[in-house]
Design a protein around this motif. Structure first.
Motif, PDB file in Angstrom:
ATOM      1  N   MET A   1      80.440  15.117 -35.142  1.00  0.00           N
ATOM      2  CA  MET A   1      81.020  15.360 -33.823  1.00  0.00           C
ATOM      3  C   MET A   1      80.026  16.088 -32.942  1.00  0.00           C
ATOM      4  O   MET A   1      79.322  16.958 -33.368  1.00  0.00           O
ATOM      5  CB  MET A   1      82.277  16.219 -33.995  1.00  0.00           C
ATOM      6  N   THR A   2      80.046  15.691 -31.717  1.00  0.00           N
ATOM      7  CA  THR A   2      79.181  16.352 -30.766  1.00  0.00           C
ATOM      8  C   THR A   2      80.009  16.654 -29.530  1.00  0.00           C
ATOM      9  O   THR A   2      80.671  15.789 -29.005  1.00  0.00           O
ATOM     10  CB  THR A   2      78.038  15.417 -30.348  1.00  0.00           C
ATOM     11  N   ASP A   3      80.016  17.889 -29.129  1.00  0.00           N
ATOM     12  CA  ASP A   3      80.691  18.126 -27.859  1.00  0.00           C
ATOM     13  C   ASP A   3      79.780  18.926 -26.963  1.00  0.00           C
ATOM     14  O   ASP A   3      78.961  19.717 -27.410  1.00  0.00           O
ATOM     15  CB  ASP A   3      82.020  18.833 -28.061  1.00  0.00           C
ATOM     16  N   ASP A   5      80.866  20.757 -24.251  1.00  0.00           N
ATOM     17  CA  ASP A   5      81.257  21.978 -23.553  1.00  0.00           C
ATOM     18  C   ASP A   5      80.827  23.216 -24.307  1.00  0.00           C
ATOM     19  O   ASP A   5      80.810  23.283 -25.521  1.00  0.00           O
ATOM     20  CB  ASP A   5      82.746  22.011 -23.180  1.00  0.00           C
ATOM     21  N   ARG A   9      81.841  31.762 -29.047  1.00  0.00           N
ATOM     22  CA  ARG A   9      81.994  31.972 -30.469  1.00  0.00           C
ATOM     23  C   ARG A   9      82.003  33.460 -30.768  1.00  0.00           C
ATOM     24  O   ARG A   9      81.455  34.247 -30.006  1.00  0.00           O
ATOM     25  CB  ARG A   9      80.810  31.353 -31.203  1.00  0.00           C
ATOM     26  N   ALA A  43      87.600  33.482 -34.118  1.00  0.00           N
ATOM     27  CA  ALA A  43      87.015  32.480 -33.236  1.00  0.00           C
ATOM     28  C   ALA A  43      87.668  32.407 -31.866  1.00  0.00           C
ATOM     29  O   ALA A  43      87.011  32.330 -30.860  1.00  0.00           O
ATOM     30  CB  ALA A  43      87.104  31.117 -33.900  1.00  0.00           C
ATOM     31  N   SER A  44      89.006  32.431 -31.859  1.00  0.00           N
ATOM     32  CA  SER A  44      89.669  32.170 -30.600  1.00  0.00           C
ATOM     33  C   SER A  44      90.036  33.452 -29.888  1.00  0.00           C
ATOM     34  O   SER A  44      90.716  33.438 -28.881  1.00  0.00           O
ATOM     35  CB  SER A  44      90.933  31.413 -30.882  1.00  0.00           C
ATOM     36  N   GLY A 195      78.241  23.989 -30.251  1.00  0.00           N
ATOM     37  CA  GLY A 195      79.264  23.516 -31.171  1.00  0.00           C
ATOM     38  C   GLY A 195      78.871  22.220 -31.868  1.00  0.00           C
ATOM     39  O   GLY A 195      79.714  21.412 -32.176  1.00  0.00           O
ATOM     40  N   GLU A 197      78.123  20.016 -34.749  1.00  0.00           N
ATOM     41  CA  GLU A 197      78.400  20.058 -36.172  1.00  0.00           C
ATOM     42  C   GLU A 197      77.201  19.531 -36.938  1.00  0.00           C
ATOM     43  O   GLU A 197      76.575  18.574 -36.521  1.00  0.00           O
ATOM     44  CB  GLU A 197      79.608  19.187 -36.459  1.00  0.00           C
ATOM     45  N   PRO A 198      76.884  20.153 -38.059  1.00  0.00           N
ATOM     46  CA  PRO A 198      75.749  19.652 -38.852  1.00  0.00           C
ATOM     47  C   PRO A 198      76.021  18.209 -39.302  1.00  0.00           C
ATOM     48  O   PRO A 198      77.133  17.890 -39.599  1.00  0.00           O
ATOM     49  CB  PRO A 198      75.721  20.557 -40.065  1.00  0.00           C
TER      50      PRO A 198
ATOM     51  N   ASP B  49      82.267   9.441 -28.392  1.00  0.00           N
ATOM     52  CA  ASP B  49      83.212  10.556 -28.491  1.00  0.00           C
ATOM     53  C   ASP B  49      84.446  10.291 -27.666  1.00  0.00           C
ATOM     54  O   ASP B  49      85.568  10.510 -28.101  1.00  0.00           O
ATOM     55  CB  ASP B  49      82.555  11.857 -28.032  1.00  0.00           C
ATOM     56  N   TYR B 119      88.380  13.857 -36.759  1.00  0.00           N
ATOM     57  CA  TYR B 119      88.834  12.718 -35.976  1.00  0.00           C
ATOM     58  C   TYR B 119      89.764  11.762 -36.706  1.00  0.00           C
ATOM     59  O   TYR B 119      90.747  11.299 -36.181  1.00  0.00           O
ATOM     60  CB  TYR B 119      87.615  11.870 -35.586  1.00  0.00           C
ATOM     61  N   PRO B 545      94.799  31.262 -33.424  1.00  0.00           N
ATOM     62  CA  PRO B 545      94.555  29.985 -32.756  1.00  0.00           C
ATOM     63  C   PRO B 545      93.077  29.658 -32.811  1.00  0.00           C
ATOM     64  O   PRO B 545      92.236  30.558 -32.857  1.00  0.00           O
ATOM     65  CB  PRO B 545      94.975  30.239 -31.312  1.00  0.00           C
ATOM     66  N   MET B 546      92.778  28.388 -32.829  1.00  0.00           N
ATOM     67  CA  MET B 546      91.387  27.972 -32.818  1.00  0.00           C
ATOM     68  C   MET B 546      91.088  27.320 -31.488  1.00  0.00           C
ATOM     69  O   MET B 546      91.914  26.626 -30.943  1.00  0.00           O
ATOM     70  CB  MET B 546      91.132  26.972 -33.950  1.00  0.00           C
ATOM     71  N   PRO B 547      89.888  27.541 -30.962  1.00  0.00           N
ATOM     72  CA  PRO B 547      89.555  26.893 -29.694  1.00  0.00           C
ATOM     73  C   PRO B 547      89.468  25.383 -29.870  1.00  0.00           C
ATOM     74  O   PRO B 547      89.302  24.901 -30.990  1.00  0.00           O
ATOM     75  CB  PRO B 547      88.185  27.468 -29.342  1.00  0.00           C
ATOM     76  N   ASN B 549      88.004  21.668 -29.918  1.00  0.00           N
ATOM     77  CA  ASN B 549      86.735  21.127 -30.390  1.00  0.00           C
ATOM     78  C   ASN B 549      86.076  21.970 -31.479  1.00  0.00           C
ATOM     79  O   ASN B 549      84.870  21.979 -31.613  1.00  0.00           O
ATOM     80  CB  ASN B 549      85.746  20.960 -29.231  1.00  0.00           C
ATOM     81  N   GLU B 554      83.592  24.494 -39.215  1.00  0.00           N
ATOM     82  CA  GLU B 554      82.696  25.260 -38.354  1.00  0.00           C
ATOM     83  C   GLU B 554      83.043  26.744 -38.390  1.00  0.00           C
ATOM     84  O   GLU B 554      82.163  27.596 -38.413  1.00  0.00           O
ATOM     85  CB  GLU B 554      82.780  24.752 -36.909  1.00  0.00           C
ATOM     86  N   ASP B 558      80.534  29.483 -39.671  1.00  0.00           N
ATOM     87  CA  ASP B 558      80.198  30.520 -38.722  1.00  0.00           C
ATOM     88  C   ASP B 558      80.472  31.913 -39.303  1.00  0.00           C
ATOM     89  O   ASP B 558      79.689  32.841 -39.142  1.00  0.00           O
ATOM     90  CB  ASP B 558      81.052  30.285 -37.477  1.00  0.00           C
ATOM     91  N   PRO B 564      76.747  23.895 -44.993  1.00  0.00           N
ATOM     92  CA  PRO B 564      77.808  23.153 -45.668  1.00  0.00           C
ATOM     93  C   PRO B 564      77.579  23.049 -47.175  1.00  0.00           C
ATOM     94  O   PRO B 564      76.466  22.833 -47.629  1.00  0.00           O
ATOM     95  CB  PRO B 564      77.725  21.772 -45.007  1.00  0.00           C
TER      96      PRO B 564
END
Lengths: 198, 567
Positions: A1-3, A5, A9, A43-44, A195, A197-198, B49, B119, B545-547, B549, B554, B558, B564
């Motif tokens: 996945m690539t985002d 925005d 963190r 995280a959030s 963000g 992902e590896p 995406d 996904y 809650p997670m943000p 994306n 992750e 993190d 991984p």
């Protein structure tokens, strides 16, 4: 996945609990987990007041006893990465509250879903009685209308109960109107990354 | 139930249905298809995406409608009323199974899946069990589900299409094809053409629109039919009750259309199939947060229930009208499964509704099929392009290559579906329920154990999924589905005992416990998964809650600073 925005963190420089980096260990150490709590910024947590409460730093370490503390206080000291997920034996106050709702809901669901047809198999005469006014045979009504309606009501019940649990533990969901990403200054220690992902 | 294999090349011709070209209904269908294509073009995207999960920016009402449209296939729109008409109370197992399953999905999986943040089903399985083989197995399963599911949809499109466009073989003679086959191919080609042009962003926007068209057509048809035939006024969903006694014992006697065991097995399969269906699960990734995932699940069930509470009423009206005007519904010959599969359209037609209104109802059936095939083919093609091609075959694949492979696999699954839908051996609902059995047996245990038991490991998952695929094929082959094998004269299965206790239509009642047992047993006797995997599972259950994306993986990486895990 690539985002693309940019989102905020938690800080990566904070001291880590040593336990987190040991390779593997028996997952039963839930009791220790509460004491090992090191006050992560999750995280959030960036930006909203309720979760800022969770950046409790080392304060939690001074409470080592369970005596007289509320679920909410105990919950704040828990790092979920350290507790085993167990359907039957929840390790945290939040999981306990949540699983109680889940199992009650599941039990009622099993009854409303498979109950009417089973009752019809056991007592066909009683179940096939014609209902007054609407004219349905009772079993038909209970299956065709009772089943789906019960599931719908249960879903609303569950979503509300879960909202109430969120409220109890001060959980605020990020929303599109006020995305956590929009407040980069909320946490002085935040890191920004793509963000990826590896 | 009506699980009687028909003869090869049997002409599927619904008796009583007016087959012939009708201009206004044709215009409605063409207009609808143009609208879908137009909206599809407007949202046409080249970025993978965007193509897969619509940029994750959809609210709970819209997502609920998308769930509804994705869900309400030809099986719900046409096939369910068909089974209720033909098999009475047994058909209600579909009403119950296809609605109540959402509650199980909601309480055990919706938010947790969202937190895991992958996904697709293969992505989930591949990352949770840290294995490309598991990922490939899940991708193959996803592809198979899409294919088996789509056969039923193709049958529905072909049958309903005949009402609208008539027998196109009389206009353009196509050697070797009968009216149903030609129509089915026409609509499948249209669907594939639409799909190859628009990615999921277009499809998602369309799906709320399709839901509205679909439910509008169904309800208008139901109200008008009930009104015109004098069965109901304002609440046909309740008023059909008064009609039930007159419809004969087959319609309402408890076990006239199928045994208690068959009812439970079917319902169980449908419930847990719901929880394992990739095209349903992917809907939870398109929302902004977990609360939205939960509420959109509840909204989805609400939108679905509107149709599911109405379908039995349509079946009752259709059965009554058929009995009055066409012939005896039950007994020999009785209503054919082809006629039953269009009972919704047939009821509207027999109630003497104007052709444009009947056409509108028929168009809704086609919209239902297209919406579902869209979701299924996207899931299947993403399984191929993303999980097998980009992850295993060509790890350096560019986005362009992935999109190309994705589109080619849509064409491939479309052609495969056409070939197997030329002579479908079962009614729509039965065909679709095979896909549910597969999802329940192979994928549901992986999702459930993967999310709720952190010690489920790679070996357990591989053993479980392999067993599951084998277990699913046994009853399918036993009952000679797919037309590959032929059962002995006078029998509907090679082993009648197995057919009784593990019917293909409800194979999950036996299959799911087997796969659970295998997965748990193998996981228990082999090494525990690495800590990082366990932490991913734990992260799925944290109340924090997670943000958007962000995936559980992750967050774990993190927090722990580990790369991984590679066990």
């Amino acid at each position: 996945m690539t985002d693309n925005d940019t989102h905020v963190r938690p800080d990566r420089d904070r001291p880590r609990s040593t336990d987190e980096t040991v390779p593997d260990r028996p997952p039963t150490a839930t009791g220790d987990a509460r004491q090992r709590r090191t006050g992560h910024v999750h995280a959030s947590a960036d930006g909203d007041p309720a979760s800022r409460l969770r950046t409790d730093g080392g304060a939690a370490d001074s409470h080592r006893t369970d005596g007289g503390r509320t679920d909410v206080e105990r919950e704040r000291e828990i790092d979920y990465l350290d507790v085993e997920i167990n359907l039957l034996n929840p390790a945290t106050p939040f999981m306990r509250d949540h699983l109680r709702v889940i199992w009650i809901g599941f039990g009622v669901w099993a009854l409303t879903t498979f109950g009417p047809i089973t009752a019809t198999a056991i007592a066909p005469d009683a179940m096939t009685t014609t209902l007054p006014v609407i004219g349905f045979p009772f079993h038909y009504f209970a299956i065709a209308i009772g089943g789906p309606t019960a599931a719908l009501l249960l879903s609303v019940w569950y979503a509300r109960r879960r909202d109430r649990i969120d409220e109890k533990y001060g959980i605020v969901q990020p929303s599109a109107d006020a995305p956590p990403d929009a407040e980069p200054d909320a946490e002085p220690t935040t890191a920004v990354d793509g963000g990826v992902e590896p | 139930m009506s699980a009687v294999p028909t003869l090869l090349q049997a002409d599927l011709l619904p008796e009583g249905l007016e087959i012939g070209f009708k201009i206004v209904p044709a215009v409605i269908v063409v207009g609808m298809m143009t609208l879908f294509l137009g909206v599809g073009f407007a949202f046409k995207v080249a970025d993978t995406d965007d193509m897969w999960v619509a940029g994750r920016s959809i609210g709970n009402l819209e997502n609920g409608m998308a769930i509804g449209a994705n869900w309400m296939s030809a099986a719900s729109y046409l096939g369910m009323a068909a089974l209720i008409a033909l098999s009475g109370v047994y058909g209600l197992a579909f009403v119950v199974g296809w609605t109540t399953g959402y509650f199980v999905l909601l309480i055990f999986m919706a938010a947790q899946m969202r937190r895991f943040g992958k996904y697709t089903a293969p992505d989930f399985v591949g990352d949770r069990f840290n294995s490309d083989t598991a990922r490939a197995l899940a991708a193959v399963t996803t592809f198979l589900i899409g294919f088996v599911y789509a056969i039923g949809q193709a049958r529905g499109m072909g049958l309903v299409g005949m009402y609208i466009l008539g027998d196109i073989t009389q206009v353009v003679p196509i050697p070797g094809l009968d009216a149903y086959q030609a129509m089915m191919i026409l609509f499948m080609l249209l669907t594939i053409g639409y799909l190859t042009l628009s990615g999921m962003l277009g499809a998602t926007k369309n799906m709320a629109l399709q839901y509205i068209i679909l439910i509008g057509a169904f309800l208008v048809g139901l109200f008008a039919t009930g009104w015109a035939a004098g069965y109901s006024t304002f609440v046909p969903q309740l008023q059909y009750g008064a009609l039930i006694t007159a419809l004969g014992a087959e319609f309402s006697a408890p076990f006239a259309g199928g045994s208690y065991y068959l009812w439970i097995a079917t319902c169980f399969s449908l419930v847990f199939g719901t929880c394992g269906l990739p095209h349903v699960l992917v809907r939870f990734y398109t929302v902004e947060n977990e609360r939205t995932a939960r509420w959109s699940c509840a909204w989805g069930l609400f939108f679905i229930s509107i149709l599911y509470l109405s379908a039995p009423a349509f079946a009752a009206f259709g059965t009554s009208l058929y009995g009055d005007q066409v012939g005896a519904v039950y007994g020999d010959p009785g209503m054919s499964s082809a006629a039953a599969d269009v009972i919704v359209v047939l009821a509207a037609q027999l109630a003497n509704l104007p052709p444009w209104l009947v056409g509108f109802v028929a168009a809704g059936g086609i919209a239902a099929a297209i919406a579902t095939v869209a979701g299924l083919f996207i899931a299947a093609s993403s399984a191929i392009s993303h999980d097998i091609y980009a992850n295993i075959v060509n790890e350096d694949a560019t986005q362009r290559q992935q999109v190309l492979v994705g589109r080619l696999s849509i064409v491939a699954i479309g052609l495969l579906t056409i070939v197997f839908a030329l002579d479908p051996q079962q009614p729509i609902a039965a065909l679709v329920s095979y896909a549910f059995s597969l999802a329940a047996i192979v994928l549901f245990p992986m999702f459930f154990l993967g999310l709720w038991w952190e010690n489920t490991n790679r070996q357990g998952a591989l053993a479980g999924m392999t067993t599951g695929l084998a277990v699913w094929f046994v009853p399918m082959l036993n009952e000679a589905n797919f037309g590959i094998l032929t059962t002995p004269e006078g029998q509907t299965a090679f082993v009648p005992f197995l057919e009784t206790w593990m019917p293909a239509i409800g194979a999950a009642l036996v299959g799911v416990p087997i796969v659970f047992a295998v997965t748990i047993l193998v996981s228990a006797v082999t090494d525990e998964p690495p800590l990082r995997t366990k932490q991913m599972v734990r992260q799925c259950h944290s109340p924090e809650p997670m943000p958007k994306n962000t995936t559980a993986a992750e967050v774990v990486a993190d927090r722990t600073g580990e790369t991984p895990a590679d066990d």
